[in-house]
Write a protein that holds these residues in place. Sequence first.
Motif, mmCIF file in Angstrom:
data_model
loop_
_atom_site.group_PDB
_atom_site.id
_atom_site.type_symbol
_atom_site.label_atom_id
_atom_site.label_comp_id
_atom_site.label_asym_id
_atom_site.label_seq_id
_atom_site.Cartn_x
_atom_site.Cartn_y
_atom_site.Cartn_z
ATOM 1 N N LYS A 12 0.896 -1.279 -0.008
ATOM 2 C CA LYS A 12 -0.021 -0.134 -0.044
ATOM 3 C C LYS A 12 0.804 1.306 0.194
ATOM 4 O O LYS A 12 0.492 2.148 -0.587
ATOM 5 C CB LYS A 12 -0.986 0.039 1.101
ATOM 6 C CG LYS A 12 -1.832 1.127 1.232
ATOM 7 C CD LYS A 12 -2.681 1.041 2.681
ATOM 8 C CE LYS A 12 -3.642 2.433 2.643
ATOM 9 N NZ LYS A 12 -4.448 2.231 3.951
ATOM 10 N N HIS A 15 2.805 1.679 -3.298
ATOM 11 C CA HIS A 15 1.792 2.182 -4.462
ATOM 12 C C HIS A 15 1.430 3.592 -4.223
ATOM 13 O O HIS A 15 1.195 4.324 -4.912
ATOM 14 C CB HIS A 15 0.615 1.369 -4.222
ATOM 15 C CG HIS A 15 -0.490 1.721 -5.233
ATOM 16 N ND1 HIS A 15 -0.290 1.616 -6.589
ATOM 17 C CD2 HIS A 15 -1.634 2.271 -5.063
ATOM 18 C CE1 HIS A 15 -1.252 2.104 -7.207
ATOM 19 N NE2 HIS A 15 -2.118 2.471 -6.352
ATOM 20 N N ASN A 18 3.924 9.191 -3.459
ATOM 21 C CA ASN A 18 4.015 9.942 -4.686
ATOM 22 C C ASN A 18 5.165 11.219 -4.366
ATOM 23 O O ASN A 18 5.923 11.281 -3.516
ATOM 24 C CB ASN A 18 2.868 10.631 -5.117
ATOM 25 C CG ASN A 18 2.274 11.529 -4.125
ATOM 26 O OD1 ASN A 18 2.779 12.547 -3.674
ATOM 27 N ND2 ASN A 18 1.180 11.177 -3.685
ATOM 28 N N LYS A 175 7.446 0.502 -8.488
ATOM 29 C CA LYS A 175 6.992 1.999 -8.448
ATOM 30 C C LYS A 175 6.923 2.663 -9.987
ATOM 31 O O LYS A 175 6.251 3.188 -10.268
ATOM 32 C CB LYS A 175 7.651 2.843 -7.781
ATOM 33 C CG LYS A 175 7.139 4.287 -7.444
ATOM 34 C CD LYS A 175 5.869 4.273 -6.580
ATOM 35 C CE LYS A 175 5.037 5.578 -6.616
ATOM 36 N NZ LYS A 175 3.743 5.319 -6.259
ATOM 37 N N ALA A 178 4.533 1.483 -12.147
ATOM 38 C CA ALA A 178 3.065 1.839 -11.617
ATOM 39 C C ALA A 178 2.053 0.649 -11.462
ATOM 40 O O ALA A 178 1.263 0.567 -11.679
ATOM 41 C CB ALA A 178 2.306 2.751 -12.783
ATOM 42 N N LEU A 179 2.814 -0.384 -10.882
ATOM 43 C CA LEU A 179 2.144 -1.749 -10.498
ATOM 44 C C LEU A 179 1.151 -1.246 -9.629
ATOM 45 O O LEU A 179 1.120 -0.541 -8.424
ATOM 46 C CB LEU A 179 3.183 -2.604 -9.951
ATOM 47 C CG LEU A 179 4.241 -3.209 -10.824
ATOM 48 C CD1 LEU A 179 4.881 -4.365 -9.961
ATOM 49 C CD2 LEU A 179 3.853 -3.524 -12.177
ATOM 50 N N ASP A 180 -0.290 -2.000 -9.462
ATOM 51 C CA ASP A 180 -1.215 -1.877 -8.461
ATOM 52 C C ASP A 180 -0.708 -2.506 -6.912
ATOM 53 O O ASP A 180 0.470 -3.284 -7.164
ATOM 54 C CB ASP A 180 -2.460 -2.127 -8.954
ATOM 55 C CG ASP A 180 -2.407 -3.804 -9.125
ATOM 56 O OD1 ASP A 180 -1.760 -4.366 -8.603
ATOM 57 O OD2 ASP A 180 -3.424 -4.139 -10.028
ATOM 58 N N GLN A 181 -1.406 -2.688 -6.104
ATOM 59 C CA GLN A 181 -1.041 -3.001 -4.681
ATOM 60 C C GLN A 181 -0.780 -4.472 -4.853
ATOM 61 O O GLN A 181 -0.030 -4.951 -4.218
ATOM 62 C CB GLN A 181 -2.228 -2.541 -3.791
ATOM 63 C CG GLN A 181 -2.306 -1.180 -3.427
ATOM 64 C CD GLN A 181 -3.040 -0.837 -2.376
ATOM 65 O OE1 GLN A 181 -3.181 -1.375 -1.228
ATOM 66 N NE2 GLN A 181 -3.936 0.359 -2.494
ATOM 67 N N GLN A 182 -1.826 -5.240 -5.338
ATOM 68 C CA GLN A 182 -1.641 -6.540 -5.490
ATOM 69 C C GLN A 182 -0.282 -7.035 -6.317
ATOM 70 O O GLN A 182 0.355 -7.880 -5.965
ATOM 71 C CB GLN A 182 -2.792 -7.178 -6.568
ATOM 72 C CG GLN A 182 -2.846 -8.773 -6.369
ATOM 73 C CD GLN A 182 -3.456 -9.239 -4.980
ATOM 74 O OE1 GLN A 182 -4.092 -8.503 -4.189
ATOM 75 N NE2 GLN A 182 -2.943 -10.486 -4.640
ATOM 76 N N GLU A 183 -0.128 -6.296 -7.421
ATOM 77 C CA GLU A 183 1.158 -6.523 -8.352
ATOM 78 C C GLU A 183 2.457 -6.278 -7.291
ATOM 79 O O GLU A 183 3.504 -6.964 -7.403
ATOM 80 C CB GLU A 183 1.194 -5.704 -9.490
ATOM 81 C CG GLU A 183 0.075 -6.410 -10.502
ATOM 82 C CD GLU A 183 -0.204 -5.377 -11.710
ATOM 83 O OE1 GLU A 183 -0.755 -5.634 -12.628
ATOM 84 O OE2 GLU A 183 -0.109 -4.203 -11.467
ATOM 85 N N CYS A 184 2.271 -5.157 -6.768
ATOM 86 C CA CYS A 184 3.507 -4.948 -5.572
ATOM 87 C C CYS A 184 3.696 -5.860 -4.489
ATOM 88 O O CYS A 184 4.928 -6.283 -4.339
ATOM 89 C CB CYS A 184 3.244 -3.615 -4.986
ATOM 90 S SG CYS A 184 3.323 -2.062 -5.770
#
Length: 474
Positions: A12, A15, A18, A175, A178-184
């Motif tokens: 989280k 992701h 910033n 990062k 730009a992977l989503d949380q699941q992918e992270c």
Amino acid sequence: MWAKTVTGNFAKVIHGLNANHLTDQVIQRSKRMILDTLGVGLLGTSTEVCHKVAQYSKIYSSDLSSTIWGHLDFRLPPVYAAFVNGVAVHSMDFDDTWHPATHPSGAVLPAVIALSEAFPQKKKISGLDLLLAFNVGIEVQGRLLHFSREARNIPRRFHPPAVVGTMGSAAACAKLLALDQQECKNALAIAASYAGAPLANAATQIKPLHVGNAAKHGLEAACLALQGLQGNKQILDEESGMGAFYTDYNPQTLPTLQSYPWLLEQQDVAIKRFPAHLATHWVADAASSVRRKLVQSSENLTPLDKIGKVILKVPEVRYVNRPSPASEHEARHSFQFVACSALLDGSMSVQSFASKNIHRPALRELLCKTQLEHPPDNTPSFDSLYCEVSVTLQDGNTITDRCTTFYGHWRKPLKKEDLEEKFQSNVLGILPTEAMEGIIETVYNLEKVEDCSVLSTFLSGQSARALPKKLRFF
């Protein structure tokens, strides 16, 4: 529900962070780290181990390619460019060191630079994108190290960059992609299965591969996660996950994103003045001070036959206890070698580890007179260790000096002009002057750079004239 786990929490935060979370101090410190890492990496391209892995990696081909630092004549697929450049960064043990102990930049910077070149033309990676990804990779390493009290000491079993460096590289590339949380989460799980290398390979040609592999495997983990490869969703929580590397692993959730407290804000890195294990830098400063007291005139050192013995009071660190190093890699991991070299020459440099200097008779004679002692109060931690050098003469007189903080340590950071001098010295002969100056200017203005491929242009050895006019901001 999964976000309540430590692994989910890390995903989280990775992701959610910033560029607005970056503080001025974090940006300035990370710029110094980036400039230093590029310099030692470019210098490392001339080493034998880097040449070997570059030749090995040439057998791979791909439609996507990234710059090999210091080379205009060939490129490699991103994962192998990250590997070769990562090996170059650590090939001389000249890269930065953090506390708890690891080499943070070398595992991350080659990966994000290589990956930034592989994006399609319509998606340019800005300098601020690169800074953010780099700092995410540094932050993940630091947080993981703080999950273990054992990690606060100089390591005994695993080489830290091969463990947390792989995870940091994966986080940084996640990062940038730009992977989503699941992918992270999956990127971290994949990276954990790539992580780990034993310290038994310290002081050999294999050790630089630990950093190269961390960069390569982290990038590969993020790319595989992007392809949908899945792993354990609680890899940071479980004893059989990241806990496998530390006997006292105690994971914690990260701070909230509001006013995020970066570890780099709280803890600067050590930047080395000569290419050797960090613990030897205390020895070098103490020995250089003793030498100044021994010098009888502006040029002459006390004759060696008048020196009875040399005592080094250092922490007990077995892999830096090398009484008679036979190679440059062993010399870089030898309290004894660095102390005797500094006593003979007054300072340490890249040239100190040349074969002719390692095997010179005067050095060998002094090594035979050198002994280590391990005071119980001298703990093996980069934050608290000290070194005391005592030279006892044949007439019974003893000259002693102690170093508690060497110049370049996070408590005593290099001045800007000394950092630049180190970079320029490292890059001299590797890149043309225009490319060298272009790197310095680009790094110092990285948050303003619209397309960070300008950095790769300079790293390959091209000048500003090779850039499109719209990319020339200086």
